[in-house]
Design a protein around this motif. Structure first.
Motif, PDB file in Angstrom:
ATOM      1  N   PHE A  92       0.802  -1.211   0.000  1.00  0.00           N
ATOM      2  CA  PHE A  92       0.000   0.000   0.000  1.00  0.00           C
ATOM      3  C   PHE A  92       0.847   1.278   0.000  1.00  0.00           C
ATOM      4  O   PHE A  92       0.335   2.357  -0.286  1.00  0.00           O
ATOM      5  N   VAL A  93       2.122   1.148   0.305  1.00  0.00           N
ATOM      6  CA  VAL A  93       2.993   2.317   0.377  1.00  0.00           C
ATOM      7  C   VAL A  93       3.133   2.951  -1.017  1.00  0.00           C
ATOM      8  O   VAL A  93       3.483   2.285  -1.992  1.00  0.00           O
ATOM      9  N   GLY A  94       2.850   4.242  -1.111  1.00  0.00           N
ATOM     10  CA  GLY A  94       2.995   4.941  -2.383  1.00  0.00           C
ATOM     11  C   GLY A  94       1.888   4.687  -3.377  1.00  0.00           C
ATOM     12  O   GLY A  94       1.998   5.091  -4.545  1.00  0.00           O
ATOM     13  N   THR A  95       0.808   4.052  -2.937  1.00  0.00           N
ATOM     14  CA  THR A  95      -0.305   3.758  -3.843  1.00  0.00           C
ATOM     15  C   THR A  95      -1.180   4.989  -4.043  1.00  0.00           C
ATOM     16  O   THR A  95      -1.517   5.686  -3.098  1.00  0.00           O
ATOM     17  N   ASP A  96      -1.556   5.258  -5.282  1.00  0.00           N
ATOM     18  CA  ASP A  96      -2.395   6.411  -5.594  1.00  0.00           C
ATOM     19  C   ASP A  96      -3.876   6.130  -5.354  1.00  0.00           C
ATOM     20  O   ASP A  96      -4.626   7.020  -4.949  1.00  0.00           O
ATOM     21  N   ALA A  97      -4.289   4.912  -5.637  1.00  0.00           N
ATOM     22  CA  ALA A  97      -5.703   4.558  -5.473  1.00  0.00           C
ATOM     23  C   ALA A  97      -5.845   3.092  -5.102  1.00  0.00           C
ATOM     24  O   ALA A  97      -5.105   2.238  -5.593  1.00  0.00           O
ATOM     25  N   VAL A  98      -6.800   2.826  -4.242  1.00  0.00           N
ATOM     26  CA  VAL A  98      -7.184   1.465  -3.896  1.00  0.00           C
ATOM     27  C   VAL A  98      -8.650   1.308  -4.263  1.00  0.00           C
ATOM     28  O   VAL A  98      -9.483   2.140  -3.889  1.00  0.00           O
ATOM     29  N   VAL A  99      -8.966   0.263  -5.011  1.00  0.00           N
ATOM     30  CA  VAL A  99     -10.353  -0.012  -5.373  1.00  0.00           C
ATOM     31  C   VAL A  99     -10.783  -1.304  -4.696  1.00  0.00           C
ATOM     32  O   VAL A  99     -10.157  -2.344  -4.882  1.00  0.00           O
ATOM     33  N   SER A 100     -11.833  -1.221  -3.909  1.00  0.00           N
ATOM     34  CA  SER A 100     -12.389  -2.411  -3.269  1.00  0.00           C
ATOM     35  C   SER A 100     -13.504  -2.968  -4.142  1.00  0.00           C
ATOM     36  O   SER A 100     -14.557  -2.360  -4.275  1.00  0.00           O
ATOM     37  N   ALA A 101     -13.234  -4.127  -4.736  1.00  0.00           N
ATOM     38  CA  ALA A 101     -14.235  -4.823  -5.542  1.00  0.00           C
ATOM     39  C   ALA A 101     -14.590  -6.133  -4.856  1.00  0.00           C
ATOM     40  O   ALA A 101     -14.840  -7.152  -5.507  1.00  0.00           O
ATOM     41  N   LEU A 102     -14.600  -6.098  -3.529  1.00  0.00           N
ATOM     42  CA  LEU A 102     -14.888  -7.290  -2.740  1.00  0.00           C
ATOM     43  C   LEU A 102     -16.378  -7.608  -2.813  1.00  0.00           C
ATOM     44  O   LEU A 102     -17.219  -6.714  -2.750  1.00  0.00           O
ATOM     45  N   SER A 103     -16.688  -8.873  -2.919  1.00  0.00           N
ATOM     46  CA  SER A 103     -18.078  -9.294  -3.037  1.00  0.00           C
ATOM     47  C   SER A 103     -18.548  -9.928  -1.729  1.00  0.00           C
ATOM     48  O   SER A 103     -17.880 -10.820  -1.199  1.00  0.00           O
ATOM     49  N   PRO A 104     -19.681  -9.480  -1.191  1.00  0.00           N
ATOM     50  CA  PRO A 104     -20.181 -10.035   0.068  1.00  0.00           C
ATOM     51  C   PRO A 104     -20.903 -11.360  -0.135  1.00  0.00           C
ATOM     52  O   PRO A 104     -22.110 -11.487   0.112  1.00  0.00           O
ATOM     53  N   ARG A 105     -20.149 -12.327  -0.596  1.00  0.00           N
ATOM     54  CA  ARG A 105     -20.722 -13.650  -0.868  1.00  0.00           C
ATOM     55  C   ARG A 105     -19.873 -14.716  -0.200  1.00  0.00           C
ATOM     56  O   ARG A 105     -18.749 -14.472   0.204  1.00  0.00           O
TER      57      ARG A 105
END
Length: 213
Positions: free
Chosen positions: A60-73
């Protein structure tokens, strides 16, 4: 070029986002609990879980964007909010943007409401829709220093209605997007176009938006 992490990058929405971001020259890391069956050329893959981010902290160090595409299944059905809370905590005090893939259920059917969820929503999808609604509420309650966006796909969205990449979509604000015939639909590829456009353009800060044709 941005450095982007996609959580759930081997799932339906996640893989499309990885594919689109790589195609635009971004440095993409997909994080998921399972190894990819069909890895996207040019993407990096890490195995891990948002339920335990400590082993992944360096990514995560130096990351510009994090996208959570986690599915609640499956075994994440009742732990998706816990996972999102962990991500929010991981990004606290950083300049990293957080994008969260929601569902159509929380979209408004008209300006000012009501929500699609409140309009005879199918019982079998209510749990997943509620997780999306609760995820948005979690984001809205975060410290003002966290720059997030929450994106609702159209009503028809998934591997059963794959469609093609056209490069086009419409942004409906908080109202579900329907075409002239009343259909609400978007392909996986064009949904990913909207996500990566938002990362690149930054049109939505600490707010949600809907996409469709």
């Amino acid at each position: 070029m941005a450095r982007i992490i996609v959580l759930g990058g081997t799932g339906y929405a996640g893989r499309h986002i990885v594919t689109e971001a790589v195609s635009r020259g971004h440095a993409v890391i997909s994080i998921s609990r399972s190894a990819p069956a069909d890895p996207v050329a040019g993407a990096a893959y890490l195995q891990g879980s948002a339920l335990d981010l400590a082993p992944l902290a360096d990514a995560f160090v130096g990351t510009d964007a994090v996208v959570s595409a986690l599915s609640p299944r499956g075994d994440m059905a009742d732990r998706a909010l816990e996972a999102l809370s962990n991500v929010v905590e991981q990004l606290a005090g950083t300049d990293t943007r957080l994008g969260v893939v929601g569902g159509a259920g929380g979209s408004l059917v008209a300006p000012g409401g009501p929500r699609l969820f409140d309009q005879g929503f199918p019982e079998e999808y209510k749990h997943e829709a509620q997780v999306g609604i609760d995820s948005l509420a979690l984001l809205e309650a975060t410290d003002a220093g966290l720059d997030w966006f929450f994106i609702h796909p159209a009503e028809v969205f998934g591997p059963w209605a794959e469609g093609e990449r056209t490069g086009h979509y419409r942004d409906g604000g908080d109202v579900i997007v329907r075409d002239a015939e009343g259909k609400s639909y978007i392909s996986g590829a064009d949904f990913a176009v909207a996500v990566v456009d938002e990362i690149e353009q930054g049109n939505h800060h600490r707010e949600r938006f809907t996409v469709g044709y």
